[in-house]
Each structure stands twice: as structure tokens, then as C-alpha cells.
Design a protein around this motif. Sequence first.
Motif, mmCIF file in Angstrom:
data_model
loop_
_atom_site.group_PDB
_atom_site.id
_atom_site.type_symbol
_atom_site.label_atom_id
_atom_site.label_comp_id
_atom_site.label_asym_id
_atom_site.label_seq_id
_atom_site.Cartn_x
_atom_site.Cartn_y
_atom_site.Cartn_z
ATOM 1 N N GLU A 191 81.593 64.922 21.670
ATOM 2 C CA GLU A 191 81.374 65.132 20.609
ATOM 3 C C GLU A 191 81.224 64.180 19.550
ATOM 4 O OE1 GLU A 191 84.579 67.461 18.885
ATOM 5 O OE2 GLU A 191 84.043 69.362 20.126
ATOM 6 N N THR A 192 82.151 62.943 19.801
ATOM 7 C CA THR A 192 82.127 61.624 19.107
ATOM 8 C C THR A 192 80.763 60.995 19.215
ATOM 9 O OG1 THR A 192 84.197 61.426 19.239
ATOM 10 C CG2 THR A 192 83.223 59.470 18.759
ATOM 11 N N THR A 202 89.704 57.940 21.941
ATOM 12 C CA THR A 202 88.597 58.840 21.405
ATOM 13 C C THR A 202 89.179 59.604 20.284
ATOM 14 O OG1 THR A 202 87.838 58.937 23.655
ATOM 15 C CG2 THR A 202 86.828 60.458 21.933
ATOM 16 N N LEU A 203 90.069 60.358 20.380
ATOM 17 C CA LEU A 203 90.594 61.093 19.063
ATOM 18 C C LEU A 203 90.776 60.219 18.037
ATOM 19 C CD1 LEU A 203 92.824 63.687 20.982
ATOM 20 C CD2 LEU A 203 90.433 64.089 20.100
ATOM 21 N N ALA A 215 85.731 65.283 24.253
ATOM 22 C CA ALA A 215 85.874 64.616 22.641
ATOM 23 C C ALA A 215 85.044 63.781 22.691
ATOM 24 C CB ALA A 215 87.549 64.212 22.714
ATOM 25 N N GLU A 260 83.694 54.470 16.354
ATOM 26 C CA GLU A 260 83.029 55.252 17.303
ATOM 27 C C GLU A 260 81.773 54.644 17.685
ATOM 28 O OE1 GLU A 260 81.786 58.588 14.541
ATOM 29 O OE2 GLU A 260 83.518 59.657 14.714
ATOM 30 N N ARG A 310 87.850 59.043 15.729
ATOM 31 C CA ARG A 310 87.305 60.045 15.005
ATOM 32 C C ARG A 310 87.068 59.825 13.469
ATOM 33 N NH1 ARG A 310 88.590 66.110 17.457
ATOM 34 N NH2 ARG A 310 87.197 65.978 19.080
ATOM 35 N N GLY A 311 85.821 59.434 12.862
ATOM 36 C CA GLY A 311 85.826 59.276 11.537
ATOM 37 C C GLY A 311 85.534 57.921 11.144
#
Length: 589
Positions: free
Chosen positions: A488-489, A444-445, A485, A454, A448-449
Motif C-alpha cells: 500500500e505504501t 512501514t506503518l 502494508a 515513504e 505512513r503519511g
Amino acid sequence: MTPFAPRRPGRPRAAAARAASATALAALAAFAAACGPSGAGDTPRPGGPPAAQAVAPAVRVDARELLRDAWVTDGRRGYFVDGADSAAASPFSLYETAWRLRLAARSGQDPHRLVDAGRLRRWTAAAERGRLDGSGLPAVAQVDLAVDALLTSGGTVDRAAVSATLEALRSGGGYRTAPAADRTDPGSTAVAVRVLTRLGLPVPEPVRAAVPRDLAALPGAAAADVPGRVVPVLQTAAALGVTGADRARAARLAEAAQASLARLDADAVRLSAEGALREAAGRLGAHLPPFDAATCDGRVLPDGGVGLPGARESDPQATYWALTLGCSAVRAPAPGAHSRAGWPGEQAREGALGASAAAVAVARSTGTTAEFAAPLARQVREVWLPRTARPAPYDTAELVDRVDLRQIARALGPAVAADVARRLPAPAVSGVPATDDARLLLSTLDARGDVTAEKALCAAGSPLRASAAGRAAGGSLVRAAWLAAAAETCHDPALRARAVATARTARLADAVYRAGSGPSFEASVIGTWIERPRTDAAAAWERAGLCRADRCAETPAALRAADHVPLRTLAALLTARTGHYDTLFPLAF
């Protein structure tokens, strides 16, 4: 809790370095039985965590100076190592540091410009007492190398400590390698006598009296058959200035030993033995034939030095002796990447990516990122990016590297972040088991971006969605972390609600969370990031015995025993003091 250590096949040292770093996952990944709900005992305790049994010392840390001690550079690229302020867990190699300083002096460089003797002393002081346990060296060798490094760099030696350490190793007329050694040996005796005479300290009379006996006990054949047995005795005899018949016998033994050594292959052991022998021979009046300058031909590595068998880089001790003996093909290599406090060991180098991710978080808090940015960016582009170029699926250790690399790149600015995003193989969740909380968190981290990643992560039927839907409420704080996490994503309030509910089961007091039954610093960092209380987290951690002044540790007991603060821990503390708990995690792994 059951700790979890990232492992990479074929890279056991890297795995060991990560395991020793007390990263978030290493400290926090656990089975649900350890941190999850198990009845009334898991509800928050009104009285808060138990008090520490004793108060840890209040230690102030100059974060800017710590970063400069931890900064390792060859002048072009650079990275950070962890534990630069520690003697118990020093990242620096005593062997590499002492011999590279001696090699630099031998080749005309100024050792004083390579290291700061005061910073060097911060960790070598333990070696003066034979207590630099992480060095892997026996006590007598620690003392020798510490004295050599300090004097070569222009530092001062604690003569009283050295004298006491060596005296504790003496038994009659000889010295042992370490206090637990059963007997004395000629090599340890030669080392101890060398240190004592170099510092102008008295050599005990029993040691002096033993030299004539040791010389007489050596048959002439020993010099020809086992020169390694003879050379240390000759070193001691030379250091103590034997005279008369003893000197004449020592000279004959030296000549025989040299003839034997000359027949051996010119490897590192032979070069070191012959170099030591020739140093002693001059003081013993021995007449040795000139050293053949072509001896090292064909054995010189690309960096100009001589290495150990199978090595791709030169060994500083072997290279020093090759130069001293006069090998015409050898040249002094560049000093190599080092800190102002010394040269890093292999495990520190292997763990540099994670340490650097934590260091840039500290640098951000102290406003010193620009000081290290250009060399660190080159390290990212030229070393770490190529190393992490394998496509999916990614194991846990690879995910750790990827997340740390992205953390560093973002801290270094948009250009480096764009390079990493472009060159790093795409994030992926394929192959991640729905029960693997650690890999779900890291995936997941990692995503990100990256819009495509995602979408795949958040899509119906993805491993993340399958895990969230198919498992009962509760679980470990690692599970809570990936739920937060993912929330948020994926912009999913329901996932966030589950993350908060899971974290709450481990809360002991506001901003203080447990691992097992007691308060845990790593658990408190993650729990505070998830719940984002209004309380002063840093003050709460101090009340719980997890922090004191600028030092924190995983448990109150660990804090009382700690001799330093890891970079990641310091980064979390500095971030918590700002009150911006949304940036508290992840800082590094």
C-alpha cells in the motif's frame, strides 16, 4: 507460534503490560516454521476449522459503558486502560482504590462522587472472596480492602461471601493470610475481626476466647522492643471490647508500644502502626501523650502527602494516617487520575498508550470519540509525545509506541495528527535487519503519511526491498502483514500478491486463519485484512469458535475461559461487522 513481546530497556513493567495485552504482534509474530508453508498440511482445509469442544457463553458488551469504565482522568488529561470489565485481569488497584477513597472521605471530599459503587463492585466482588489474584494481596487483605472500598463509596457488601471467605481462613482462635498459609498470625486476625465487627457479623467464640491468652502471652518488654507484634493484638482486643484485667493490661501495653513507636523515624510504617495503635488505645482506656504535629516535617512530598521510601508520589495509606494523627505539614493530595470504577494499577498505567489506541478505535465505532477527545489530546501532547522523543534507530517497543501514538492522533483529528507528525522524530528504517518481520511491519506503518520516510522505505536497496528480494516465498502472517502494508505504501502490486499468497497458506476457511495448527483470532484479523474476502468475517469467526456474541479470544479454548473482551479485540470485531476489512488492521498494538 512463538510469541514476541516488545521490550524496552529499563522499563520491564511496560514490557510486561504489553506482553499481557494480547496485541497483534504479541499473538502473531512467529517463525516461518510455525505459520509458513511446510507441505500439504498448510493448504486450506475444505472442511474448515475444527469445531469448539464446548460453547462459550453468549455475552453482550455495552461498548459505550465499557469505554466509560476504562476512561481514567484527573479532570484535565485522560487515557484508557484495558480489562475494565474483568475480575481476572482487572486494571484497577484494590489498594490504591480503597485507600484513596478513605483518604478522600478523611479530607472532606465525597467518595460517592469519585466512583460509581456499582461499577466498582464489578471487579471488587472477586476480592470479597479473596480471589482477586492480580491484586498481589493475600486473601485476608483483599476482603478488608474490598469491604472498605465498597462501604466508603456507598456500595453494598456481600456479607455471606465475606463471612464464608474469612471462615475458610480461620484456624482455631486466629486467622491466616491465605488458605495455603501454614499458621495464623496476629495481623490477619486483627484484619478479620475488624471486618466482621464492621459488618455486624458474629466473631467465632474461639477467636474471642483467644484474646485474653494472646494478651497474657505478650511480655511487657515486647511492647517496647517489637511494637509491631503488639499493635495487632491490641486492635483485636479493642474491636472485641475486652474488659476488666484484660483491658487494663491492654492499656499498659498500648502505652509502652506508643513510647517505642515515638522513637522511630516517621516513615510510612511507623505512621500506619501509630495510627492503628491510637485508634485502639481510646477504646482500651489507655492514656497516650498527644501526637507531635511536627513529626512529618521534612518528609512531605510535593503533592502534599507522605510516601514510601524513595517514592516521588505520596502513598494514600501513609498520607491518611499522617492526616489522622495530625501532621501539620501534610495536606490531602488531589484524588489523582481514576476511572468511575477505581484507580488504575501501575501496569495498567504503563500500558495505557496501547489501550488508548484500541479504545479510540472502539469509540470511532460507537460514535463517542468526542466524549474523550480533549483530555486525551492533552495526554498525547503533554505526556506521550515527550516520552517518545528519542531519535532513530527505534527498537521494537519504541516503534509500537510510535504507531499507537499515530493511531490515536489520527482519530482525534487533523490538529492533533499534525502536532504528532511535527514533534515526533522522523520515521526511519535504518538499522532494521532484513529478517526482522516485526520491525519491518512497524517501520512501514510508522512511515505512513511521511513523504520522505515513504520514499526511503520504498527505495531500491532499503531494508524492506532487501528483505522482499532476498527471502524465499512464504513466511509468517507478520511477514504477510508487512508485505501488504508495504504494498500500500509503495503502490507495488507484486508485494501485495506475495502478501496474499503468504496469508493464503495459513487460511483454514474464508476469514479464518491459523496460528500453528488451530484457528487464531489475531491471525484471522490480519489474514482477513490482507485477503479481504466477501464472506461475513464476524460470522466466520463465531463458527470457528473464536467469537460468541460480543466476546472474542485468541483461541476457542481461550474464549471459553475468558471473563472479558480486550479493547483491541472488541475494536476488531466491531470493525469486521461493518464489512470494511481495509480498516481492520492496524487498530492498535
